[in-house]
Design an enzyme around this catalytic site. Structure first.
Site, PDB file in Angstrom:
ATOM      1  N   ARG A   1     -35.730  14.256  -8.997  1.00 61.46           N
ATOM      2  CA  ARG A   1     -35.925  13.862  -7.600  1.00 61.46           C
ATOM      3  C   ARG A   1     -34.996  12.713  -7.217  1.00 61.46           C
ATOM      4  O   ARG A   1     -34.807  11.771  -7.999  1.00 61.46           O
ATOM      5  CB  ARG A   1     -37.395  13.469  -7.358  1.00 61.46           C
ATOM      6  CG  ARG A   1     -38.313  14.655  -7.521  1.00 61.46           C
ATOM      7  CD  ARG A   1     -39.739  14.404  -7.090  1.00 61.46           C
ATOM      8  NE  ARG A   1     -40.555  15.508  -7.579  1.00 61.46           N
ATOM      9  CZ  ARG A   1     -40.653  16.709  -6.995  1.00 61.46           C
ATOM     10  NH1 ARG A   1     -40.000  16.943  -5.876  1.00 61.46           N
ATOM     11  NH2 ARG A   1     -41.395  17.667  -7.523  1.00 61.46           N
TER      12      ARG A   1
ATOM     13  N   GLU B   1     -21.313   9.455  -3.212  1.00 60.27           N
ATOM     14  CA  GLU B   1     -21.569   8.107  -3.737  1.00 60.27           C
ATOM     15  C   GLU B   1     -21.571   8.064  -5.255  1.00 60.27           C
ATOM     16  O   GLU B   1     -21.215   7.051  -5.849  1.00 60.27           O
ATOM     17  CB  GLU B   1     -22.926   7.607  -3.227  1.00 60.27           C
ATOM     18  CG  GLU B   1     -22.957   7.380  -1.725  1.00 60.27           C
ATOM     19  CD  GLU B   1     -24.349   7.049  -1.216  1.00 60.27           C
ATOM     20  OE1 GLU B   1     -25.306   7.057  -2.014  1.00 60.27           O
ATOM     21  OE2 GLU B   1     -24.466   6.786  -0.005  1.00 60.27           O
ATOM     22  N   VAL B   2     -22.019   9.156  -5.867  1.00 55.91           N
ATOM     23  CA  VAL B   2     -22.083   9.205  -7.332  1.00 55.91           C
ATOM     24  C   VAL B   2     -21.070  10.250  -7.803  1.00 55.91           C
ATOM     25  O   VAL B   2     -21.160  11.423  -7.420  1.00 55.91           O
ATOM     26  CB  VAL B   2     -23.504   9.556  -7.823  1.00 55.91           C
ATOM     27  CG1 VAL B   2     -23.526   9.640  -9.338  1.00 55.91           C
ATOM     28  CG2 VAL B   2     -24.511   8.514  -7.335  1.00 55.91           C
TER      29      VAL B   2
ATOM     30  N   ILE C   1     -33.740   9.377  -5.684  1.00 54.31           N
ATOM     31  CA  ILE C   1     -34.431   8.087  -5.621  1.00 54.31           C
ATOM     32  C   ILE C   1     -34.676   7.647  -4.175  1.00 54.31           C
ATOM     33  O   ILE C   1     -35.573   6.846  -3.909  1.00 54.31           O
ATOM     34  CB  ILE C   1     -33.607   7.020  -6.407  1.00 54.31           C
ATOM     35  CG1 ILE C   1     -34.493   5.872  -6.843  1.00 54.31           C
ATOM     36  CG2 ILE C   1     -32.408   6.541  -5.610  1.00 54.31           C
ATOM     37  CD1 ILE C   1     -33.834   4.977  -7.885  1.00 54.31           C
TER      38      ILE C   1
ATOM     39  N   HIS D   1     -22.919  16.940  -8.085  1.00 54.93           N
ATOM     40  CA  HIS D   1     -24.348  17.265  -7.999  1.00 54.93           C
ATOM     41  C   HIS D   1     -24.626  18.072  -6.753  1.00 54.93           C
ATOM     42  O   HIS D   1     -23.943  17.926  -5.730  1.00 54.93           O
ATOM     43  CB  HIS D   1     -25.200  15.991  -8.007  1.00 54.93           C
ATOM     44  CG  HIS D   1     -24.753  14.955  -7.029  1.00 54.93           C
ATOM     45  ND1 HIS D   1     -23.677  14.131  -7.273  1.00 54.93           N
ATOM     46  CD2 HIS D   1     -25.206  14.627  -5.806  1.00 54.93           C
ATOM     47  CE1 HIS D   1     -23.501  13.330  -6.240  1.00 54.93           C
ATOM     48  NE2 HIS D   1     -24.401  13.620  -5.322  1.00 54.93           N
ATOM     49  N   MET D   2     -25.646  18.894  -6.844  1.00 51.38           N
ATOM     50  CA  MET D   2     -26.117  19.679  -5.704  1.00 51.38           C
ATOM     51  C   MET D   2     -27.411  19.034  -5.212  1.00 51.38           C
ATOM     52  O   MET D   2     -28.333  18.817  -5.997  1.00 51.38           O
ATOM     53  CB  MET D   2     -26.364  21.123  -6.157  1.00 51.38           C
ATOM     54  CG  MET D   2     -26.991  22.008  -5.103  1.00 51.38           C
ATOM     55  SD  MET D   2     -27.355  23.646  -5.799  1.00 51.38           S
ATOM     56  CE  MET D   2     -25.747  24.422  -5.676  1.00 51.38           C
ATOM     57  N   HIS D   3     -27.465  18.725  -3.916  1.00 52.28           N
ATOM     58  CA  HIS D   3     -28.707  18.277  -3.297  1.00 52.28           C
ATOM     59  C   HIS D   3     -29.497  19.517  -2.873  1.00 52.28           C
ATOM     60  O   HIS D   3     -28.955  20.395  -2.198  1.00 52.28           O
ATOM     61  CB  HIS D   3     -28.435  17.461  -2.032  1.00 52.28           C
ATOM     62  CG  HIS D   3     -27.695  16.183  -2.231  1.00 52.28           C
ATOM     63  ND1 HIS D   3     -28.297  14.946  -2.160  1.00 52.28           N
ATOM     64  CD2 HIS D   3     -26.377  15.929  -2.465  1.00 52.28           C
ATOM     65  CE1 HIS D   3     -27.399  13.999  -2.341  1.00 52.28           C
ATOM     66  NE2 HIS D   3     -26.218  14.567  -2.528  1.00 52.28           N
TER      67      HIS D   3
ATOM     68  N   ASN E   1     -21.465  17.020  -1.816  1.00 54.53           N
ATOM     69  CA  ASN E   1     -20.547  16.117  -1.137  1.00 54.53           C
ATOM     70  C   ASN E   1     -19.333  15.841  -2.018  1.00 54.53           C
ATOM     71  O   ASN E   1     -19.464  15.747  -3.241  1.00 54.53           O
ATOM     72  CB  ASN E   1     -21.255  14.797  -0.819  1.00 54.53           C
ATOM     73  CG  ASN E   1     -22.387  14.971   0.184  1.00 54.53           C
ATOM     74  OD1 ASN E   1     -22.249  15.718   1.143  1.00 54.53           O
ATOM     75  ND2 ASN E   1     -23.502  14.302  -0.050  1.00 54.53           N
TER      76      ASN E   1
HETATM   77  P1  5GP Z   1     -24.003  11.673  -2.962  1.00 55.20           P
HETATM   78  O1  5GP Z   1     -23.905  10.813  -1.738  1.00 55.20           O
HETATM   79  O2  5GP Z   1     -23.107  11.197  -4.058  1.00 55.20           O
HETATM   80  O3  5GP Z   1     -23.847  13.146  -2.656  1.00 55.20           O
HETATM   81  O4  5GP Z   1     -25.509  11.545  -3.447  1.00 55.20           O
HETATM   82  C1  5GP Z   1     -25.909  10.673  -4.445  1.00 55.20           C
HETATM   83  C2  5GP Z   1     -27.418  10.670  -4.435  1.00 55.20           C
HETATM   84  O5  5GP Z   1     -27.879  10.093  -5.644  1.00 55.20           O
HETATM   85  C3  5GP Z   1     -28.035   9.872  -3.290  1.00 55.20           C
HETATM   86  O6  5GP Z   1     -28.865  10.726  -2.506  1.00 55.20           O
HETATM   87  C4  5GP Z   1     -28.828   8.779  -3.997  1.00 55.20           C
HETATM   88  O7  5GP Z   1     -30.040   8.473  -3.354  1.00 55.20           O
HETATM   89  C5  5GP Z   1     -29.035   9.363  -5.381  1.00 55.20           C
HETATM   90  N1  5GP Z   1     -29.143   8.387  -6.443  1.00 55.20           N
HETATM   91  C6  5GP Z   1     -28.303   7.343  -6.670  1.00 55.20           C
HETATM   92  N2  5GP Z   1     -28.683   6.653  -7.759  1.00 55.20           N
HETATM   93  C7  5GP Z   1     -29.798   7.283  -8.234  1.00 55.20           C
HETATM   94  C8  5GP Z   1     -30.649   7.022  -9.353  1.00 55.20           C
HETATM   95  O8  5GP Z   1     -30.464   6.090 -10.124  1.00 55.20           O
HETATM   96  N3  5GP Z   1     -31.676   7.878  -9.525  1.00 55.20           N
HETATM   97  C9  5GP Z   1     -31.915   8.936  -8.679  1.00 55.20           C
HETATM   98  N4  5GP Z   1     -32.967   9.715  -8.942  1.00 55.20           N
HETATM   99  N5  5GP Z   1     -31.134   9.196  -7.624  1.00 55.20           N
HETATM  100  C10 5GP Z   1     -30.084   8.378  -7.407  1.00 55.20           C
END
Ligand code: 5GP
Length: 115
Positions: free
Chosen positions: A28, A94-95, A30, A99-101, A86
């Site tokens: 899930r 951001e990460v 965060i 990853h797939m949301h 993304n």
């Molecule tokens: P991005 O913007 O890279 O597509 O999405 C990164 C996602 O990772 C964000 O929705 C953010 O809330 C989630 N996220 C970042 N750090 C953590 C973490 O330590 N644990 C979890 N479960 N989600 C994280």
């Protein structure tokens, strides 16, 4: 450079894990954007969608198989949901571990604001 997601795979930091197999892990988000907001990641690090190679196809295909299974388990399959990947700055990534949301549990509105 490894990311926080590698630490989640290694169980070095906690996460609410909902699915795991030999290729992918799902947990899930965060900071959820909807009642269901799950991240599904390959267990090996791929920084961005730009870095995908043919060797990644099995794991990337599994992201979709896992998403379908998790959506059914979450009870959101029939109403529907959104799968998002993304990439880099304009995509809002951001990460830097691909990853797939999986987002759902309410009507999500238009995919993008029209500007
Ligand atoms: P991005 O913007 O890279 O597509 O999405 C990164 C996602 O990772 C964000 O929705 C953010 O809330 C989630 N996220 C970042 N750090 C953590 C973490 O330590 N644990 C979890 N479960 N989600 C994280």
């Amino acid at each position: 450079m490894s990311t926080v997601f590698s630490k989640i795979i290694a169980r070095e930091i906690p996460a609410d894990i909902v699915y795991e197999d030999e290729l992918v892990l799902a947990f899930r988000d965060i900071a959820p954007s909807a009642p269901t907001h799950i991240l599904i990641i390959p267990k090996h690090e791929i920084a961005t969608a730009n870095d995908v190679t043919i060797e990644d196809e099995a794991a990337l295909g599994r992201l979709f198989t896992a998403a379908a299974k998790i959506a059914a388990e979450e009870g959101i399959a029939a109403d529907g949901y959104r799968l998002i990947v993304n990439c880099n700055a304009h995509g809002g990534q951001e990460v830097f571990h691909l990853h797939m949301h999986l987002v759902g549990g309410r009507p999500l509105g238009p995919m993008l604001a029209r500007k």
